[in-house]
Scaffold this active site. Structure first.
Site, PDB file in Angstrom:
ATOM      1  N   CYS A 162       0.824  -1.052   0.421  1.00  0.00           N
ATOM      2  CA  CYS A 162      -0.401  -0.105   0.027  1.00  0.00           C
ATOM      3  C   CYS A 162       0.624   1.437  -0.123  1.00  0.00           C
ATOM      4  CB  CYS A 162      -1.353  -0.538   1.250  1.00  0.00           C
ATOM      5  SG  CYS A 162      -1.829  -2.284   1.315  1.00  0.00           S
ATOM      6  N   HIS A 167      -2.839   6.649   3.871  1.00  0.00           N
ATOM      7  CA  HIS A 167      -3.482   6.108   3.894  1.00  0.00           C
ATOM      8  C   HIS A 167      -4.550   5.247   4.644  1.00  0.00           C
ATOM      9  CE1 HIS A 167      -3.216   2.080   1.492  1.00  0.00           C
ATOM     10  NE2 HIS A 167      -3.074   0.859   2.652  1.00  0.00           N
ATOM     11  N   ASN A 202      -9.870   0.018   1.861  1.00  0.00           N
ATOM     12  CA  ASN A 202      -9.028  -0.191   1.072  1.00  0.00           C
ATOM     13  C   ASN A 202      -8.611  -0.382  -0.156  1.00  0.00           C
ATOM     14  OD1 ASN A 202      -5.285  -0.618   1.945  1.00  0.00           O
ATOM     15  ND2 ASN A 202      -5.913  -1.820   2.920  1.00  0.00           N
TER      16      ASN A 202
END
Ligand code: ACO
Length: 340
Positions: free
Chosen positions: A117, A257, A287
């Site tokens: 990520c 994030h 996510n």
């Protein structure tokens, strides 16, 4: 090559998410979970899921077209395309090559970058170096994921967390004092087993047994990732703000994030930032890994939340384990190019 470094910044941003929405209520029918559990433990209410015929490079192309248009840059002007993803179309070749041909960017080099990520901040940092030296003028950095294809939909520990989407930025020269002021890339490889896909690579090639055991899907030790995330989001942000010669009170916007609202709120508390200064969209998208920061940036820019001169911190963590971030001073007027 010039004998001074050129300041790199974002000239345009775009994003794309699939139309199909998968709600927590629907997930209740798929695994032993509840809307209440998912909402209170993660903050996620729904996520987007790509149609079967659509893949990561398709989402990447759609987000990229919007970023190019926003920047006023033509595909054929691109020098390089960096696609950051952990759900690439195929093991070989790089998805960035599919994006390059689909966009019509024949001059551009193209490669994929995998840093979990944290991929987008890794990609943006690399792009900024080519701009800084004058070696390149226009670079497309994309974060795109179809995570729904690499998730075990019978594993409630992971399937409730992730979603599909893409975000892209065009990177190029900006005025001195603007654009990327500091960046940092970190990794703690010792934690690689906390978030990984065991099979399908050279270490454990695909065979009927790996398929049967569902080893081609994401395996995660959520608690360890959570512990790592809360630590590094704070550490990386503080380091970056200092490196940019700014104080905490100079930060106008934090774009973290988007993994878990509890991780984001923890970081905001530690940085003494009110939540009004924090961009959160994980409630709608879950996510989306490499896509999460450019997707959130695009929404913040297009909704007018980002103003010229704003100091923005983008900070990420992910598989690897990796982390990293960027501080930038936003310099782009809506619909204008920062051509120097
Ligand atoms: N629904 C209901 N119960 C669940 C679910 C679910 N979807 N998932 C787990 N549980 C259960 C667990 O089995 C456990 O039950 P047990 O106590 O009987 O064993 C209980 O809930 C508590 O589990 P915890 O792991 O303690 O829950 P926690 O509060 O830590 O939240 C979570 C779990 C949301 C996964 C959290 O640890 C987290 O967000 N970690 C970070 C994950 C992350 O961000 N990953 C992506 C990284 S980025 C990348 O590179 C892809």
């Amino acid at each position: 090559m010039p004998n001074h470094l050129i300041q790199a910044g974002i000239l345009g941003v775009g994003s794309y998410v699939p139309e199909r929405i998968l709600t927590n209520k629907e997930l209740e029918q798929m695994v032993d979970t509840s809307d209440e559990w998912i909402t209170t433990r993660t903050g996620i209410r729904e996520r987007r899921i790509a149609d079967p015929a659509v893949s990561t490079s398709d989402l990447a192309v759609r987000a990229s077209r919007k970023a190019l248009e926003h920047a006023g840059v033509k595909p054929e002007e691109l020098d390089l395309i960096i696609l950051t993803t952990c759900s690439k179309d195929m093991p070989l070749p790089a998805g960035a090559c599919l994006v390059q041909t689909e966009l019509g960017a024949p001059q551009a080099g193209a490669f994929d970058l995998e840093a979990g990520c944290s991929g987008f901040v890794y990609g943006l940092t690399i792009a900024s170096q080519f701009i800084a030296t004058g070696a390149m003028k226009r670079i497309l950095v994309i974060g795109a994921e179809v995570l729904s294809r690499i998730i075990n939909w019978q594993d409630r520990n992971t399937c409730v967390l992730f979603g599909d989407g893409a975000g892209a930025v065009v990177v190029g020269p900006v005025a001195p004092g603007e654009g990327i002021l500091a960046s940092k890339l970190s990794a703690e490889g010792a934690g690689w087993e906390h978030l990984y896909i065991p099979a399908g690579g050279a270490k454990m090639p695909a065979d009927p047994v790996t398929v049967e055991k569902k080893l081609h899907y994401v395996h995660m030790n959520g608690k360890e990732v959570f512990r790592y995330a809360t630590r590094v989001m704070e550490e990386e942000s503080i380091h970056l703000i200092k490196a940019a010669n700014l104080r905490l009170e100079d930060i106008d916007l934090l774009i973290p994030h988007q993994a878990n609202i509890r991780i984001i709120e923890h970081a905001a508390r530690k940085l003494k930032l009110p939540m009004e200064k924090v961009v959160v969209n994980l409630d709608r998208y879950g996510n989306t890994s490499s896509a999460s920061i450019p997707l959130a940036l695009d929404e913040a820019v297009k909704s007018g939340r980002v103003k010229a001169g704003d100091n923005i911190v983008m900070v990420a963590f992910g598989a690897g384990l990796t982390s990293g971030g960027i501080v930038l001073k936003w310099s782009k007027g809506e619909g204008e190019s920062n051509e120097t």
